[in-house]
Write a protein that holds these residues in place. Structure first.
Motif, PDB file in Angstrom:
ATOM      1  N   VAL A 266       0.862  -1.180   0.000  1.00 60.19           N
ATOM      2  CA  VAL A 266       0.000   0.000   0.000  1.00 60.19           C
ATOM      3  C   VAL A 266       0.898   1.229   0.000  1.00 60.19           C
ATOM      4  N   GLY A 270      -2.130   6.119  -1.651  1.00 64.25           N
ATOM      5  CA  GLY A 270      -3.386   5.377  -1.703  1.00 64.25           C
ATOM      6  C   GLY A 270      -3.450   4.307  -2.765  1.00 64.25           C
ATOM      7  N   LEU A 294     -11.106  -3.628  -4.613  1.00 59.57           N
ATOM      8  CA  LEU A 294     -10.412  -2.343  -4.678  1.00 59.57           C
ATOM      9  C   LEU A 294     -10.770  -1.592  -5.955  1.00 59.57           C
ATOM     10  N   LYS A 299     -10.109   2.423  -6.567  1.00 61.04           N
ATOM     11  CA  LYS A 299      -8.694   2.441  -6.169  1.00 61.04           C
ATOM     12  C   LYS A 299      -7.822   2.021  -7.353  1.00 61.04           C
ATOM     13  N   GLU A 322       1.944   0.715   3.960  1.00 60.27           N
ATOM     14  CA  GLU A 322       1.527  -0.547   4.559  1.00 60.27           C
ATOM     15  C   GLU A 322       1.946  -1.702   3.663  1.00 60.27           C
ATOM     16  N   ASP A 351      -4.142   0.710   8.398  1.00 62.73           N
ATOM     17  CA  ASP A 351      -5.518   1.177   8.240  1.00 62.73           C
ATOM     18  C   ASP A 351      -6.200   0.553   7.027  1.00 62.73           C
ATOM     19  N   VAL A 352      -5.536   0.555   5.880  1.00 60.73           N
ATOM     20  CA  VAL A 352      -6.118  -0.025   4.663  1.00 60.73           C
ATOM     21  C   VAL A 352      -6.292  -1.527   4.837  1.00 60.73           C
ATOM     22  N   THR A 353      -5.294  -2.156   5.435  1.00 65.88           N
ATOM     23  CA  THR A 353      -5.341  -3.595   5.674  1.00 65.88           C
ATOM     24  C   THR A 353      -6.543  -3.970   6.535  1.00 65.88           C
TER      25      THR A 353
END
Length: 379
Positions: A266, A270, A294, A299, A322, A351-353
């Motif tokens: 990541v 973003g 995603l 994304k 990440e 956070d994304v994970t």
């Protein structure tokens, strides 16, 4: 650029009948001594991943003359195996892994099972093992889960792990594809794959050993790929690491995958990256699902060659925010550090994970809309 599904994803998209229509495709035999309520509840309460098994197993046999036949849901247990069985000498064996989930209303569902059906055949073709139809694969899952429905737990974070597998059972010592195979499915009430739950794992980057090489079996789910990963994993565990990240065998410079999971990076802006499928990397169901999820969210995620040095530089500069691993057993887990010959870097973000983990598991548990039609009701 419009995303083009892989051949495996296209095969997985082929429709299959519903569970009620498939029930009985594997005949259920009478169990003479199923576990008592107390015995079953004690095993479910432990929920040790892959340690305890349910009452039944699915079983079918393939021979040259009859194809797949003798399809039954039979009592779980061992059966005679000839010492000359081909799997013991030449490793003709493939397997899959998927989960059954109990939803809040008591119904039981599974996640993208036709992907597993398609990948079982993808792996089998590489090892010269005959195809099993998607209908037979699904009928075996339906039959086993309905026979063992009381083994499917309802505790948060739990599931009923299903392990389909096929192996060469012909007693023959010549070097050729076998003329007899057994297909089976066993089930295990399970909790989290990592005992410490959703916490960042510490990963050793392996400088010497490889799990697969160009032209090998890296994209087949077969025991040999896992066997080759075990020695470096043993050594890494002895040094306190949770998992091993393997590099490509051709150059020793690019990321492949962990011993049993795909990896994602990541970026701070973003965007996300994951190693492209080269034939050395297992085309994971969770990997495929994350890519679709995603992209549906707008994304930017790319499949590309990821050099280790580029990754280390990005972590040190802050361009990489990440890193996570993904697979059926663990779903999604954050990578907190990478250590290798002469380096160690910390990756603090997750956070994304965590958002991906929450989103995927919520779909699997029926708590978010299944806009991709990934869920299949078993019972």
């Amino acid at each position: 650029m419009t995303y083009q599904p892989t051949a495996l994803e296209n095969a997985a998209a082929e429709p299959v009948p519903g569970a009620d229509e498939l029930e009985g495709g594997f005949e259920r035999l009478v169990h003479p001594a199923p576990a008592s309520t107390e015995e079953r509840e004690a095993k479910i309460a432990k929920m040790l991943f892959g340690k305890d098994y349910s009452d039944y197993q699915a079983h079918a046999t393939w021979t040259v003359d009859e194809g797949w036949h003798h399809k039954v849901i039979e009592p779980y247990g061992s059966f005679p195996m000839d010492p000359a069985s081909a799997v013991l000498h030449y490793g003709q064996e493939i397997f899959e892994g998927l989960k059954a989930y109990r939803h809040e209303d008591g119904s039981i569902w599974t996640f993208r099972p036709t992907y597993n059906a398609a990948r079982l055949n993808h792996s089998g073709r590489r090892l010269a093992i005959p195809d099993l139809s998607h209908e037979d694969f699904m009928a075996s899952i339906v039959g086993l889960v309905r026979a063992d429905s009381e083994w499917v737990p309802d505790v948060a974070g739990s599931s009923f792990y299903l392990r389909p597998f096929t192996f060469a059972s012909e007693p023959f010592l010549g070097v050729r594809a076998a003329h007899r195979y057994e297909y089976m499915v066993i089930g295990s009430p399970s909790g989290p794959y990592f005992e410490h739950g959703f916490q960042p794992i510490n990963v050793w980057v392996e400088p010497t050993y490889h799990r697969a090489g160009p032209g090998g079996m890296g994209d087949a789910k077969t025991g040999g790929n896992y066997a080759s990963s075990l020695l470096p994993k043993v050594k890494a565990h002895e040094e306190g690491y949770d998992e091993v990240l393997f590099l490509d065998a051709a150059t020793d410079t690019n990321l492949d995958e962990l011993g049993g999971m795909n990896v994602f990076v990541v970026m701070a802006d973003g965007t996300l990256k994951t190693p492209k499928l080269t034939g050395n990397i297992l085309p994971g169901c969770t990997r495929s699902s994350i890519l679709q999820l995603l992209r549906s969210q707008g994304k930017t995620v790319s499949e590309e060659t990821i050099p280790l040095q580029w990754l280390l530089d990005g972590i040190k500069s802050g361009d990489v925010a990440e890193m996570f691993a993904c697979g059926t057993a663990a779903v999604v887990t954050s990578i907190g550090s990478l250590t290798g010959a002469g380096f160690r870097v910390e990756i603090p973000g997750s956070d994304v994970t965590k958002a991906l983990y929450d989103h995927l598991t919520a779909i699997q548990l029926g708590q978010l809309p299944d806009t991709f039609d990934w869920l299949y009701r078993l019972a």
